[in-house]
Design an enzyme around this catalytic site. Structure first.
Site, mmCIF file in Angstrom:
data_model
loop_
_atom_site.group_PDB
_atom_site.id
_atom_site.type_symbol
_atom_site.label_atom_id
_atom_site.label_comp_id
_atom_site.label_asym_id
_atom_site.label_seq_id
_atom_site.Cartn_x
_atom_site.Cartn_y
_atom_site.Cartn_z
ATOM 1 N N HIS A 191 34.046 36.856 46.187
ATOM 2 C CA HIS A 191 35.309 37.578 46.069
ATOM 3 C C HIS A 191 36.206 37.292 47.270
ATOM 4 O O HIS A 191 37.422 37.263 47.138
ATOM 5 C CB HIS A 191 35.059 39.075 45.933
ATOM 6 C CG HIS A 191 34.282 39.443 44.703
ATOM 7 N ND1 HIS A 191 33.091 40.109 44.751
ATOM 8 C CD2 HIS A 191 34.517 39.197 43.393
ATOM 9 C CE1 HIS A 191 32.634 40.278 43.523
ATOM 10 N NE2 HIS A 191 33.472 39.727 42.683
ATOM 11 N N HIS A 208 31.305 40.447 47.204
ATOM 12 C CA HIS A 208 30.543 39.400 47.876
ATOM 13 C C HIS A 208 31.449 38.271 48.362
ATOM 14 O O HIS A 208 32.662 38.305 48.139
ATOM 15 C CB HIS A 208 29.399 38.893 46.999
ATOM 16 C CG HIS A 208 29.821 38.472 45.631
ATOM 17 N ND1 HIS A 208 30.588 37.360 45.405
ATOM 18 C CD2 HIS A 208 29.584 39.037 44.423
ATOM 19 C CE1 HIS A 208 30.789 37.248 44.112
ATOM 20 N NE2 HIS A 208 30.206 38.247 43.488
ATOM 21 N N LYS A 260 30.087 47.852 43.233
ATOM 22 C CA LYS A 260 29.106 46.776 43.390
ATOM 23 C C LYS A 260 29.565 45.976 44.601
ATOM 24 O O LYS A 260 30.711 46.097 45.029
ATOM 25 C CB LYS A 260 29.108 45.876 42.148
ATOM 26 C CG LYS A 260 28.178 46.358 41.056
ATOM 27 C CD LYS A 260 27.637 45.145 40.315
ATOM 28 C CE LYS A 260 27.496 45.394 38.839
ATOM 29 N NZ LYS A 260 27.499 44.160 38.071
HETATM 30 N N1 ARG Z 1 34.699 40.809 38.413
HETATM 31 C C1 ARG Z 1 34.256 39.478 38.144
HETATM 32 C C2 ARG Z 1 33.081 39.124 39.038
HETATM 33 O O1 ARG Z 1 32.903 39.725 40.058
HETATM 34 C C3 ARG Z 1 35.343 38.466 38.364
HETATM 35 C C4 ARG Z 1 36.510 38.628 37.432
HETATM 36 C C5 ARG Z 1 37.349 37.391 37.372
HETATM 37 N N2 ARG Z 1 38.460 37.507 36.486
HETATM 38 C C6 ARG Z 1 38.371 37.507 35.157
HETATM 39 N N3 ARG Z 1 39.462 37.669 34.471
HETATM 40 N N4 ARG Z 1 37.249 37.314 34.554
HETATM 41 O O2 ARG Z 1 32.336 38.230 38.725
#
Ligand code: ARG
Length: 570
Positions: free
Chosen positions: A136, A133, A130
């Site tokens: 991140h 963005h 995915k």
């Molecule tokens: N992968 C998630 C996202 O893109 C963020 C994860 C953040 N860390 C966690 N432990 N929830 O929204």
């Protein structure tokens, strides 16, 4: 640790207070910097002592001042109403600060206060297949800086990339890949291919809803360990990670663990069982939830039995505590996930884990793109790389105009371009929404990374010339006595003295921006000094070069904590 000047004044006040019979008093925390420098460099207000000593604060100030004569560092002590004001001796202050910095070198600003304690940082955490963005990107930049800040204070740090590597999107990808996938393209340009597949899946599913069912079945097969599905999934994961790795390398980021959501498939069942045994689960419209006070219930298991993002986060937090016994667990994740973390922490609390108090959501705002419109709007990893590439490209052009003779132009353009993107992010409170504009981020005279890096390079160049003139031998430079003390030098020295406290504050507030802003102030002080005084060829050259070396040291250390390189020339 903290500011050595502040500390000196505090110690003197403590001694004087002891003579007045006051032993337990937070002197250092009470000392202030007067708003008007004409009132002194530091001030000690006596209001709080009035209650302890049962005397008027003005009188206490008088009595204290009588016990506080000048010394090597303090030139004069004044009383204004309830304040004892301290004026520092300028040459002595400059010398003291510069000596401290040059003798400690890279250690200046570091401490061991966190030794024996562990901070786990969950940051970056993009979703496989995915878009990576801008959220991140911010998480990566902020998390990386926080890790370095805590490390510099002696903490053990664990950097975790909690990859979004599980979920129904993998069912869609598997189906799309089987139908439309191009294996060579997947190898050559994996993220683009995966994104295309994802987009294609949704287009096709509009006219052919049966695809959705196929995708669900494929994900189910994956969850059940189907061989073909698992092979495809791990291939997608590996290829995506390799792509992310390129960005991480450019940003200088590494992780100690890439255990993402998929790592918790088994542990999750156990977590659900535990919730059940503790009687915390309730049924709601066929789904299983944990009710929370003052918050929407936390969804643990969907009607179809599928577990969720939150369930995986619960399992992950428990696992991390068992494994690391952390003193802090930071989730560096955008502000829109605030509710998610409140719920996860709420459930952990109901489960009776006292360490939930050590978990924090380190939230941040959006990045808005100003003039930084990019051609590729589809894939955000691509976007991100393009953003870095364009930054570097633009810096290359600027360097070409400003300093075409520069050696190693390529490497420096990379440092400055990437540094500009990072600094732009870290120079504001993290919770603020930020704008990315080329004009602003790359302005060599603005509140920018290039400005700070340029100041570092300017200091480096002065030192090189000092060396040529024989004023510096190798790494050593004499802090010649009595040569410093001009107002700009004094101002700069005081700023340099603040640095260790700034690092502490950045850690306490989880705000790298404290350091970024300090560096901007420092560079402005340095540049006022530089424009006001000649350095080489003056009788004070030695002392001034020492001040330059101290400034360079602090800029370099500060940039390091932000995750930015410090070029020796630019
Ligand atoms: N992968 C998630 C996202 O893109 C963020 C994860 C953040 N860390 C966690 N432990 N929830 O929204």
């Amino acid at each position: 640790m903290g500011n050595i000047l502040w500390q000196h004044v505090s110690e003197r006040v403590e001694q004087a207070l002891a003579e007045l019979g006051v032993e337990e008093f937070d002197v250092a925390g009470t000392i202030e910097v007067p708003p008007d420098p004409n009132l002194g460099d530091y001030a000690f207000p006596c209001f709080q002592l009035a209650r302890i000593l049962r005397k008027a604060p003005d009188r206490i100030a008088q009595e204290l001042a009588e016990k506080l004569g000048p010394d090597g560092l303090i030139e004069r002590v004044d009383v204004v109403k309830a304040y004892v004001n301290f004026f520092l001796n300028r040459p002595a202050t400059c010398e003291r600060v510069v000596t401290e910095i040059l003798s400690r070198g890279d250690e200046y600003g570091k401490s061991q206060m966190g030794s024996g304690r562990t901070v786990v940082l969950d940051f970056s955490s993009p979703n496989i297949a995915k878009p990576f963005h801008v959220g991140h990107l911010r998480s990566t930049i902020i998390g990386h800086s926080l890790a370095r800040i805590f490390e510099s204070l002696g903490y053990t740090t664990v950097r975790i990339n909690h990859l979004g590597d599980w979920g129904t999107q993998f069912g869609k990808l598997i189906v799309a890949y089987r139908k439309f996938g191009r294996p060579e393209r997947l190898q050559q340009d994996p993220i683009r291919e995966l994104l295309d597949l994802y987009v294609r899946f949704h287009q096709e599913a509009e006219t052919n809803p049966a695809l959705e069912d196929e995708a669900r079945a494929a994900f189910k097969a994956l969850e059940d360990g189907g061989e073909e599905e698992t092979r495809l999934w791990s291939e997608f994961r590996r290829l995506s990670l390799e792509e992310f790795e390129r960005i991480y390398q450019r940003l200088g980021v590494h992780f100690d663990s890439h255990q993402g959501e998929s790592a918790y498939n088994e542990a999750m069942e156990e977590t659900v069982k535990r919730l059940e045994e503790e009687g915390l689960l309730t049924e709601s419209e066929g789904a299983l939830v944990v009710e929370l006070e003052g918050l929407p219930a936390c969804l643990i298991k969907k009607k179809d039995g599928a577990t969720l993002y939150a369930t995986r986060d619960l399992a992950a937090a428990i696992h991390r505590y068992e494994r690391y016994q952390f003193d802090h667990l930071f989730y560096v994740v955008g502000a829109p996930q605030q509710l998610h973390f409140q719920q996860v922490f709420g459930v952990l609390k109901k489960m009776g884990f006292p360490w939930v108090e050590r978990c924090e959501h380190i939230a941040f705002g959006h990045i808005r793109l100003g003039d930084a419109q990019l051609s590729t709007r589809r894939g955000n990893v691509i976007f991100l790389e393009e953003l870095l590439d364009q930054a570097v490209e633009r810096v290359r052009t600027i360097i070409e105009e400003r300093n075409p003779q520069l050696e190693d132009k390529e490497a420096i353009a990379e440092m400055v371009g990437v540094g500009a993107v990072i600094f732009n992010d870290l120079s504001h409170n993290r919770i603020k929404d930020i704008t990315f504009d080329w004009e602003t981020a790359l302005n060599f005279d603005g509140d920018t990374g290039p400005y700070v890096q340029y100041t570092h390079a300017r200091a480096a160049s002065l030192l090189r010339r000092g060396e040529e003139e024989g004023l510096i031998q190798g790494e050593t430079i004499d802090v010649a006595t009595g040569q410093l003390g001009e107002p700009e030098e004094f101002q700069l020295a005081k700023r340099l003295a603040d640095y260790p406290q700034v690092v502490l504050r950045a850690a306490e507030e989880r705000e790298p921006s404290e350091i970024a802003r300090h560096l901007l102030d420092l560079c402005r002080d340095f540049n006022s000094f530089y424009h006001a005084h000649r350095i080489l060829g003056t009788p004070q050259a030695q002392g001034r070069l020492a001040l330059v070396a101290a400034t360079k040291q602090v800029i370099k250390s500060g940039l390091y904590l932000l995750g930015i390189a410090a070029p020796e020339a630019m």
